[in-house]
Enzyme design. Structure first.
Site, PDB file in Angstrom:
ATOM      1  N   SER A  89       0.764  -1.136  -0.050  1.00  0.00           N
ATOM      2  CA  SER A  89       0.008   0.070  -0.008  1.00  0.00           C
ATOM      3  C   SER A  89       0.862   1.196  -0.040  1.00  0.00           C
ATOM      4  O   SER A  89       0.270   2.531  -0.044  1.00  0.00           O
ATOM      5  CB  SER A  89      -0.829   0.130   1.194  1.00  0.00           C
ATOM      6  N   LYS A 251       3.549   6.710   4.983  1.00  0.00           N
ATOM      7  CA  LYS A 251       2.473   5.773   4.323  1.00  0.00           C
ATOM      8  C   LYS A 251       2.878   4.220   4.404  1.00  0.00           C
ATOM      9  O   LYS A 251       3.942   3.966   3.861  1.00  0.00           O
ATOM     10  CB  LYS A 251       2.350   6.113   2.699  1.00  0.00           C
ATOM     11  N   SER A 252       2.124   3.405   4.979  1.00  0.00           N
ATOM     12  CA  SER A 252       2.542   2.327   5.342  1.00  0.00           C
ATOM     13  C   SER A 252       1.999   0.966   4.297  1.00  0.00           C
ATOM     14  O   SER A 252       1.147   1.427   3.468  1.00  0.00           O
ATOM     15  CB  SER A 252       2.204   1.726   6.597  1.00  0.00           C
ATOM     16  N   GLY A 253       2.483   0.005   4.442  1.00  0.00           N
ATOM     17  CA  GLY A 253       1.964  -1.156   3.462  1.00  0.00           C
ATOM     18  C   GLY A 253       2.303  -2.517   4.068  1.00  0.00           C
ATOM     19  O   GLY A 253       3.150  -2.752   4.801  1.00  0.00           O
TER      20      GLY A 253
END
Length: 306
Positions: A89, A251-253
């Protein structure tokens, strides 16, 4: 593991070469003694930092990719910077940035309508607005702050699909990232499959281009970084490894094979920001990730850049 052994050997070679220079051999034929000593000290510090990443890989039974850029000093930290990982993501902040670049501020207020058939797993914001639709600005914010997967797909559609997203990254100089699929297929993270993958260096460089360089106008950069500062999914990641008083927008994923990523802009007090990308995975499909790996890697990076 073979992977870890190679990293350990690399560190040993690095220290060994530095020892040669310390004991009298130096390749800096055209440098002054002071210049050579400065380079030697920098290389030794880099080796020590890399050893810490090797230790984290061993501790968490994982593979790490790290790239950081101190905007003020131009110092970089790199560990497996060009190895591929599923981006998961993290792409959403770059897709939102590309949408910002493509559209006027006024255009972002136009409402996008979608159907129940468009909803995919984990869409906490878009699923609440089926009847009314959402503005492109609201969709972008949902993708970044809440990692809403349907919002992510809509952003990709706005860019012409994964192929269009990849093209938008090529326009800012990224010829590494390979975008092929929509949510949620893009999270499969199968080893050796280059679909929907990138590198820590490429993602950090992209993020720098969109948030700190002149790729976007000032007002659009402010919108993007405000969304990142308000991210609700990153408290245990780079933000957790940052010193007290340092602001983080990220922003993580996450994906299969224990994939856990975070890309961020870090603002220390009274100095230029730092761009950080930390990617990771593990070695079996159903492996769980551990947020502490990202937090501890971030701590290594940011302490080194203090």
């Amino acid at each position: 593991m073979k992977l870890k052994t190679k990293a350990s050997i690399k560190f040993g070679i690095c220290v060994g070469l530095l020892c040669l220079s310390i004991t009298g051999f130096t390749p800096f034929f055209n440098s002054t003694h002071a210049e050579a000593k400065s380079i030697e000290d920098t290389n030794m510090a880099s080796c020590i930092t890399n050893k810490k990443f090797v230790q984290l890989e061993k501790k968490f039974d994982a593979r790490l990719g790290v790239y950081a850029i101190d905007i003020g000093s131009n110092k970089t930290i790199a560990y497996r910077p060009n190895e591929r990982f599923a981006y998961a993501s993290t792409y959403k902040v770059l897709a939102a940035a590309a949408v910002l670049k493509k559209n006027s501020i006024e255009k972002l207020n136009e409402v996008i309508h979608y159907s129940k058939d468009d909803l995919v797993t984990y869409s906490p914001i878009t699923e609440k607005h089926l009847d009314t639709g959402m503005s492109l600005k609201e969709i972008s914010e949902a993708a970044i702050r809440y990692s809403d997967n349907t919002a992510g797909n809509i952003l990709l559609q706005q860019l012409g699909g994964p192929k269009g997203f990849e093209k938008s990254l090529k326009q800012i100089g990224d010829h590494v990232t390979k975008a092929k699929r929509f949510e949620t297929d893009l999270n499969s993270a199968i080893p050796g499959d280059i679909r929907d993958t990138s590198t820590a260096k490429a993602l950090a460089t992209d993020l720098k281009a969109f948030t700190l360089d002149n790729t976007l106008t000032t007002d659009k950069r402010m919108i993007l970084t405000d969304w990142m500062r308000g991210n609700a999914t990153g408290d245990e990641l780079i933000r957790a490894g940052a010193p007290i008083g340092w602001e983080v927008g990220d922003k993580s994923g996450a994906g299969s094979y224990g994939t856990r990523n975070d890309i961020a802009i870090v603002w220390p007090p009274n100095r230029a920001p730092i761009v950080v990308a930390i990617l990771s995975n593990r070695f079996t499909k159903d492996a769980n990730y551990d947020n502490a790996l990202i937090a501890e890697a971030a701590k290594v990076v940011l302490n080194d850049l203090k």
